[in-house]
Design a protein around this motif. Structure first.
Motif, short mmCIF file in Angstrom:
data_model
loop_
_atom_site.label_atom_id
_atom_site.label_comp_id
_atom_site.label_asym_id
_atom_site.label_seq_id
_atom_site.Cartn_x
_atom_site.Cartn_y
_atom_site.Cartn_z
N GLN A 438 0.85 -1.18 0.00
CA GLN A 438 0.00 0.00 0.00
C GLN A 438 0.89 1.23 0.00
OE1 GLN A 438 -2.58 0.49 3.37
NE2 GLN A 438 -4.14 1.57 2.18
N LEU A 439 0.59 2.16 -0.89
CA LEU A 439 1.41 3.34 -1.04
C LEU A 439 0.66 4.53 -0.46
CD1 LEU A 439 4.12 3.78 -2.62
CD2 LEU A 439 2.71 4.58 -4.52
N MET A 440 1.26 5.20 0.47
CA MET A 440 0.71 6.42 1.06
C MET A 440 -0.73 6.27 1.54
SD MET A 440 2.48 9.29 -1.34
CE MET A 440 1.50 8.95 -2.71
N GLY A 441 -1.11 5.06 1.92
CA GLY A 441 -2.45 4.81 2.45
C GLY A 441 -3.55 4.98 1.43
N GLN A 458 -9.61 3.77 -3.48
CA GLN A 458 -10.98 4.26 -3.31
C GLN A 458 -11.77 4.12 -4.63
OE1 GLN A 458 -11.41 8.41 -2.31
NE2 GLN A 458 -13.53 8.15 -1.71
N ALA A 459 -11.15 4.57 -5.72
CA ALA A 459 -11.84 4.50 -7.01
C ALA A 459 -12.15 3.05 -7.36
CB ALA A 459 -10.99 5.15 -8.09
N ALA A 460 -11.20 2.16 -7.09
CA ALA A 460 -11.39 0.75 -7.42
C ALA A 460 -12.53 0.15 -6.59
CB ALA A 460 -10.10 -0.02 -7.16
N HIS A 461 -12.52 0.47 -5.30
CA HIS A 461 -13.54 -0.11 -4.44
C HIS A 461 -14.92 0.43 -4.81
CE1 HIS A 461 -14.96 -1.30 -0.17
NE2 HIS A 461 -14.98 -2.32 -0.97
N GLU A 462 -14.94 1.70 -5.23
CA GLU A 462 -16.20 2.30 -5.67
C GLU A 462 -16.75 1.53 -6.87
OE1 GLU A 462 -15.48 6.64 -5.41
OE2 GLU A 462 -17.03 6.71 -6.94
N VAL A 569 -13.88 2.33 0.49
CA VAL A 569 -12.80 2.53 1.44
C VAL A 569 -12.10 3.86 1.13
CG1 VAL A 569 -11.22 1.14 0.01
CG2 VAL A 569 -10.76 1.43 2.42
N LYS A 570 -11.84 4.64 2.15
CA LYS A 570 -11.34 6.00 1.92
C LYS A 570 -9.81 6.02 1.99
CE LYS A 570 -15.47 7.81 1.74
NZ LYS A 570 -16.23 6.59 1.67
N PRO A 571 -9.17 7.03 1.37
CA PRO A 571 -7.72 7.15 1.49
C PRO A 571 -7.35 7.28 2.97
CG PRO A 571 -8.58 8.75 -0.08
CD PRO A 571 -9.76 8.08 0.57
N GLY A 572 -6.25 6.69 3.32
CA GLY A 572 -5.84 6.76 4.71
C GLY A 572 -6.20 5.48 5.46
N THR A 573 -7.08 4.66 4.89
CA THR A 573 -7.44 3.40 5.55
C THR A 573 -6.33 2.37 5.29
OG1 THR A 573 -9.69 3.92 4.93
CG2 THR A 573 -9.29 1.69 5.76
N GLN A 574 -5.76 1.86 6.36
CA GLN A 574 -4.70 0.86 6.20
C GLN A 574 -5.33 -0.46 5.77
OE1 GLN A 574 -1.42 1.30 6.28
NE2 GLN A 574 -1.87 3.48 6.59
N LEU A 575 -4.78 -1.10 4.76
CA LEU A 575 -5.34 -2.36 4.27
C LEU A 575 -4.37 -3.51 4.52
CD1 LEU A 575 -6.72 -1.14 0.80
CD2 LEU A 575 -7.98 -1.44 2.93
#
Ligand SMILES: Nc1ncnc2c1ncn2[C@@H]1O[C@H](COP(=O)(O)OP(=O)(O)OP(=O)(O)O)[C@@H](O)[C@H]1O
Ligand SMILES: [Mg+2]
Length: 614
Positions: A438-441, A458-462, A569-575
């Motif tokens: 994961q790059l930069m969350g 985020q775009a992918a999960h959307e 899933v929003k940016p900043g969410t650790q996966l």
């Protein structure tokens, strides 16, 4: 009272008819260019002066006319293209009404020169306000040249009504493009006030587009190609990321004729409904070829309106074909606009008998029994660790070529079989999922055999959520909430919420009413966070209101888009590793993996040379 009715002289009748056929220089240009095409010309020159006010001349190398045809062609109802009423439903020419030249000659000074191919001399004729002034033999090249001078010389009101030169010239240019675009087997030149504006060589459709609009259109377009019993559709549509805020180049052609057809244009735009932002429009150049007996072109003198017998089916086919093209090609690089070079194979050795082609098929293949769920069977919420280990096989070129897939006919339903992403630059890979970081969350990076795959999480999960919601509207996995949640809205919003409750129920919500503006939620779909229900519904209502103002937005599409945006899933969410692999796997099971429902790119593939040639 004595009789008062008389028959108008031809010159007056022609002038009246001309009002409909020729309303500005561009319409005279259209008629002359179409006549040249009908004459079988392979080369057509257009010359204008003062935006067509002073001169419009079209020179062609077509079949030419005899002396008497050259006189008769300016009569009303004079045509060589149809002979009887039935011919109106078997039209293979651009013209057929026999009124264009009569109309033009009624309102301009026209000089015609024409020579048949097998004659040494041609004929020259001058006609002014429908009156033939002179006809004499002349030496001229074979084909026809028609010069229209001083348009509207005898109708000052019309002449004064013309716009300034730059506007009239842009109308002429537009007409020139409409004709030249789809009649790409012909050479054209266009000269205005002594300046060469276009010099087009015969080629294919794609080459003509790039000749007219520039080479950068190569990277913007995806090819459309669909053959059905009702129509053959070919052409190009823009990749979603090149949609624009204004309707730019949107061209529909039927049997080599430019047409305006709001319903069919809407069919193309609908194919983009969930992948480009609101108020953005695609570019398209689409050619529909249909049996002439299934259309009526004789609706308006300008022949840009067409009625189709199979309009409904055509709508579905066009929408589906566009959708399929976007799904298949929007991830590909530039289109190859150059003609495919002919390959000269060496002669076969003497006595060589070519082997029979082999057809490999899988006898166990059952299209209704899927071993690899395509949409939502594997839970794709980042917290569900069930990665599909085969996602990289979407990039397996050999696999897609060797496996026999059933040749699915185009359904009349708008939704098509799931297209695979175009993978022309990518090599086969293994069955084990590649590790992700994961790059930069906010981004997921993985390795493909031919480069680096970078995914916007985020775009992918959307995209994943959108397709799951949209394709599986009856949600099987509603989660009962331990503590029901109350949501409250303003009276206006509560009305809207009431309107969409039935649909929300389909997606897995269980909602009851507690009075006029308060609602209680007792179950939610799996991806939903309890604590965010109020803001989720508020946002859905805002987007729903906005989207419903637009004409073509589909109600459930709008809801799914809105929910997917809220739930992604929003940016900043650790996966976790497994969560990232799941997103990647699910993304490649989507119909349109390359773009989010709100029009953002979901991924890029960086090849080594791109990384080092920055
Ligand atoms: N460039 C040309 N070369 C050869 N013949 C031509 C040319 N232009 C016109 N003609 C002849 O003149 C006839 C009359 O032309 P006109 O454009 O008035 O009618 P049309 O093309 O038959 O129908 P429409 O009014 O729908 O255009 C044509 O049918 C054709 O036979
Ligand atoms: Mg004509």
């Amino acid at each position: 009272m004595s009789d008062i009715i008389n028959i108008l002289p031809d010159s007056v009748a022609n002038q009246i008819a001309a009002g409909e056929v020729v309303d500005r220089p561009a319409s005279a240009v259209k008629e002359l260019l179409e006549n040249a095409l009908d004459a079988g010309a392979s080369k057509i020159q257009l010359i204008v002066k003062d935006a067509g006010r002073t001169l419009i001349q079209v020179i062609d190398n077509g079949c030419g006319m005899s002396d008497s045809d050259a006189r008769i062609c300016f009569e009303r109802h004079a045509t060589s293209k149809i002979h009887k009423a039935d011919d109106l439903f078997a039209i293979h020419t651009m013209g057929f009404r026999g009124e264009a030249l009569a109309s033009i000659a009624a309102i301009a000074q026209v000089e015609l020169k024409s020579r048949l191919h097998d004659r040494e001399l041609g004929t020259q004729l001058i006609i002014e306000g429908s009156q033939i002034k002179e006809q004499s033999p002349c030496a001229c090249p074979y084909g026809t040249s028609i010069a229209v001078k001083n348009l509207f010389f005898n109708i000052p009101a019309r002449r004064n009504f013309l716009k300034k030169d730059s506007i009239e010239l842009s109308h002429i240019e537009e007409i020139f493009k409409r004709v030249a675009l789809i009649n790409y087997h012909t050479d054209y030149s266009f000269n205005s006030n002594g300046r060469l504006l276009y010099d087009l060589r015969a080629g294919n459709f794609a080459q003509r587009i790039s000749q007219l609009y520039g080479n950068n259109y190569r990277e913007r377009l995806c090819p459309v190609n669909e053959q059905t019993d009702i129509a053959n559709i070919t052409g190009y549509v823009s990749k979603p990321e090149f949609a624009r805020k204004s309707r730019g180049e949107q061209y529909l052609f039927v049997n080599h004729r430019f047409i305006k057809h709001p319903a069919l244009s809407a069919a193309v735009e609908k194919a983009y409904a969930d992948i480009i932002p609101d108020h953005y429009y695609p570019t398209y150049f689409i050619h529909i070829e249909v049996d002439p007996s299934r259309i009526d072109i004789n609706i308006h003198p300008t022949k840009t309106e067409v009625k189709f017998i199979d309009e409904h089916a055509l709508f579905a086919i066009l929408r589906a074909a566009t959708k399929k093209a976007i799904g298949q090609f929007s991830l590909s690089n530039e289109l190859q606009f150059n003609p495919i070079e002919e390959v000269n194979y060496p002669p076969a050795p003497k006595g060589y008998v070519p082997p029979q082609p082999q057809i490999h098929y899988n006898p166990n293949y059952n299209p209704f029994k899927s071993t690899q769920p395509r949409h939502s069977e594997p839970a794709s919420h980042p917290s569900t660790p069930a990665p599909d280990p085969k996602w990289t096989s979407f990039f397996d070129l050999n696999q897609s070529r060797n496996t026999s897939t059933p040749n699915t006919p185009l359904p009349t339903q708008p939704e098509l079989p799931i297209p695979q992403p175009d993978t022309s630059a990518i090599h086969p890979s293994t069955d084990t999922p590649s590790p992700c970081i994961q790059l930069m969350g906010s981004h997921i990076v993985s390795v493909l055999p031919s480069g680096l795959l970078v995914i916007d999480q985020q775009a992918a999960h959307e995209r994943i959520l959108f397709e799951r919601l949209f394709n599986h509207r009856s949600a099987p996995h509603a989660q009962q909430l331990l503590f029901p949640v109350n949501c409250q809205f303003s009276p206006a919003d509560a009305d809207i919420f009431n309107e969409i409750i039935p649909e929300l129920k389909q997606y897995g919500f269980e909602i009851g009413s507690l009075g006029q503006t308060t609602f209680v939620v007792t179950a939610t779909p799996p991806d939903t966070q309890e604590g965010e229900l109020q803001s989720l519904f508020d946002q859905i209502i805002v987007e729903y209101k906005g989207a419903m103002i637009q004409k073509f937005t589909d109600r459930s599409q709008c809801l799914c888009r809105s929910m997917a945006r809220q739930l992604a899933v929003k940016p900043g969410t650790q996966l976790q590793q497994s969560e990232m692999q799941q997103i990647v796997a699910d993304l490649f099971c989507c119909q349109m993996p390359g773009i989010s429902p709100s029009g953002r790119k979901t991924m890029v593939i960086l090849q080594p040379d791109q990384l080092f040639n920055q």
